[in-house]
Design an enzyme around this catalytic site. Structure first.
Site, mmCIF file in Angstrom:
data_model
loop_
_atom_site.group_PDB
_atom_site.id
_atom_site.type_symbol
_atom_site.label_atom_id
_atom_site.label_comp_id
_atom_site.label_asym_id
_atom_site.label_seq_id
_atom_site.Cartn_x
_atom_site.Cartn_y
_atom_site.Cartn_z
ATOM 1 N N GLU A 290 34.882 59.218 91.636
ATOM 2 C CA GLU A 290 34.303 58.332 90.619
ATOM 3 C C GLU A 290 34.999 58.546 89.288
ATOM 4 O OE1 GLU A 290 30.337 59.812 91.425
ATOM 5 O OE2 GLU A 290 30.526 61.143 89.692
ATOM 6 N N PRO A 291 36.293 58.216 89.227
ATOM 7 C CA PRO A 291 36.998 58.393 87.963
ATOM 8 C C PRO A 291 36.581 57.325 86.950
ATOM 9 C CG PRO A 291 38.448 57.390 89.588
ATOM 10 C CD PRO A 291 37.148 57.676 90.296
ATOM 11 N N GLY A 292 36.603 57.713 85.710
ATOM 12 C CA GLY A 292 36.463 56.748 84.629
ATOM 13 C C GLY A 292 37.805 56.646 83.929
ATOM 14 N N CYS A 358 32.758 58.643 55.689
ATOM 15 C CA CYS A 358 32.555 59.736 54.734
ATOM 16 C C CYS A 358 32.302 61.046 55.458
ATOM 17 C CB CYS A 358 31.391 59.400 53.819
ATOM 18 S SG CYS A 358 31.733 57.909 52.910
#
Ligand code: LLP
Length: 438
Positions: A290-292, A358
């Site tokens: 299940e690679p992203g 900031c």
């Protein structure tokens, strides 16, 4: 190029340089920045398809009963998810909304895994209603789950006691990680689940992220193979699937090389066969990954424009993207390659690209050796397709950017840039007198 430092990792095809300008599918990136405004994420459809095809080809060659799931958390844009569906992917989801996006993209529940880490009862109930495979981070969640309903298929996430990570130092396993349990606890969980009448099971592990060492995947295969046999021996259960998680890295830093996926798949499958000590003629479990990152990271650049320059040492080059657009550099000191979209021939200088937020950590790219820019110049920040938009925020009350998809047929916004109205859309004024208004 500086003798002191190797060059940035190059953009993959179909990005290319034409007449000193970076292009995608024949469109100059600068023209896209002019037309759609900056900051903006620009994704290549072709690269996403190619990544998915390469991945599946490599693993299917070594393990025919194979299914690739896409980890939506990397980029849950429904158009991208639909694209990966059409390239053959199922889904790995981390929230009810991701399950819904997967379903709407046409991914059937049988090809959807929901990995629940510390889920609320409402989340578990919604995953049950969607009839997806439920992957519990802790078998101690089982009584709560069963009170709510019976999952079609159940798996447990195990911690293999060892992890590997890229330079970001992301930890998903090993000592001190918040995920998974030891295999012995999962075995007790399987026994309890069977006593409760469940009968379709799998096993899951996620031992790293952004890993570029092929041997690591051999370790994961062997670990899963051995775990399969222990579950069989100690709980009398034949698991339907083994999921090796994601973690496949892509080069971000100068000098890093892409994974040789064929080698990775071979080492994984060899490790798995060793761990399983497969018997002749035995039906072997389905394997999932299940690679992203691997599927989408290098498909996308973030275009950002120079707003102001402080000629200090190093130069501080202000750009209109920052930690609210791409959080990884500020959060993990992650390195994203930076490329001017047009060669300008100026002398090079050391510079930091800094954003408008900031915070002193709002540095998009530190210590880069780039041609002197002028205000208005556009940079392409590479590898922005995974954990880019999905981790963006409205901090400093700034709208999130749009996402553009470029195909051989043209360019289209697949998410419009937010506006002021989006920033205040959920604000409700208290009743008269209650919020300090007279
Ligand atoms: N499966 C599970 C259960 C996960 O938790 C993850 C990522 C994946 C699959 C996909 O992992 P990948 O193939 O993308 O490494 N925000 C970090 C990455 C966090 C990954 C979280 N879990 C980053 O920007 O690098």
């Amino acid at each position: 190029m500086s003798a002191r430092r190797p060059p940035e990792v190059e953009l993959p095809p179909p990005f290319r340089v034409g007449a000193g300008r970076l292009e995608l599918e024949g469109r100059p990136l600068e023209a896209l920045a002019d037309e759609y405004g900056t900051p903006i994420y620009v994704a290549s459809e072709r690269r996403i398809r190619e990544n998915a095809a390469r991945f599946q080809e490599a693993f299917r060659a070594h393990w025919p009963n194979y299914r690739l799931l896409y980890a939506l958390k990397a980029n849950p844009n429904p158009v991208i998810v639909g694209l990966l569906r059409s390239a053959g992917c199922g889904a790995d989801c981390s929230s009810p909304a991701e399950i819904r996006i997967a379903r709407d993209a046409g991914i059937p529940p049988t090809e959807t895994l929901y990995t629940a880490a510390y889920p609320s009862a409402a989340e578990l109930a919604s995953a049950l209603a969607a009839r997806v495979t439920i992957n519990l981070d802790d078998p101690a969640l089982l009584p709560r789950l069963i009170e709510l309903g019976r999952p079609e298929r159940l798996s447990f996430r195990i911690n293999p006691g060892r992890t590997a990570s890229g330079p970001e130092g992301l930890r998903f396993a090993g000592h001190g990680a918040k995920f998974g349990v030891p295999l012995s606890a999962a075995i007790k969980g399987f026994q309890a689940a069977r006593r409760a009448g469940l009968d379709r099971f799998g096993l899951h592990t996620m031992p790293g992220s952004n890993v570029l060492a092929p041997e690591h995947f051999g370790f994961v295969g062997r670990f899963l193979g051995q775990a399969y046999r222990r579950v069989e021996r100690e709980a009398g259960i034949r698991l339907e699937f083994l999921d090796g998680g994601g973690g496949f890295g892509v080069p971000y830093r100068p000098g890093e090389k892409p994974l040789d996926l064929d080698r990775v798949a071979r080492l994984f499958a060899e490790g798995l066969r060793q761990g399983l000590r497969a018997r002749a003629g035995e039906t072997l479990p389905e394997v999932n990954h299940e690679p992203g990152r691997y599927l989408v990271a290098d498909s996308t650049v973030l275009l950002t424009r120079v707003t102001h320059i402080k000629r200090t040492s190093p130069w501080l080059v202000g750009v209109d993207a920052g930690m609210h657009t791409l959080l990884r550099p500020a959060l993990y000191q992650a390195h994203h390659p930076v490329h001017p979209v047009r060669a300008n021939g100026a002398r090079r200088r050391w510079m930091n690209l800094v954003g408008p937020v900031c915070e002193n950590t709002d540095v998009l790219a530190a210590h880069r050796w780039l041609p002197e820019p002028s205000v208005g110049e556009v940079y392409a920040v590479a590898n922005a397709g995974a954990y880019g938009f999905s981790m963006s925020s409205q901090y400093n009350t700034r709208p999130r950017p749009g996402e553009l998809l470029v195909t051989p047929r043209g360019a289209e916004l697949i998410r419009t840039p937010e506006t002021f109205d989006d920033l205040v859309a959920h604000v409700r004024r208290p009743a008269e007198g209650a919020g300090g208004r007279p």
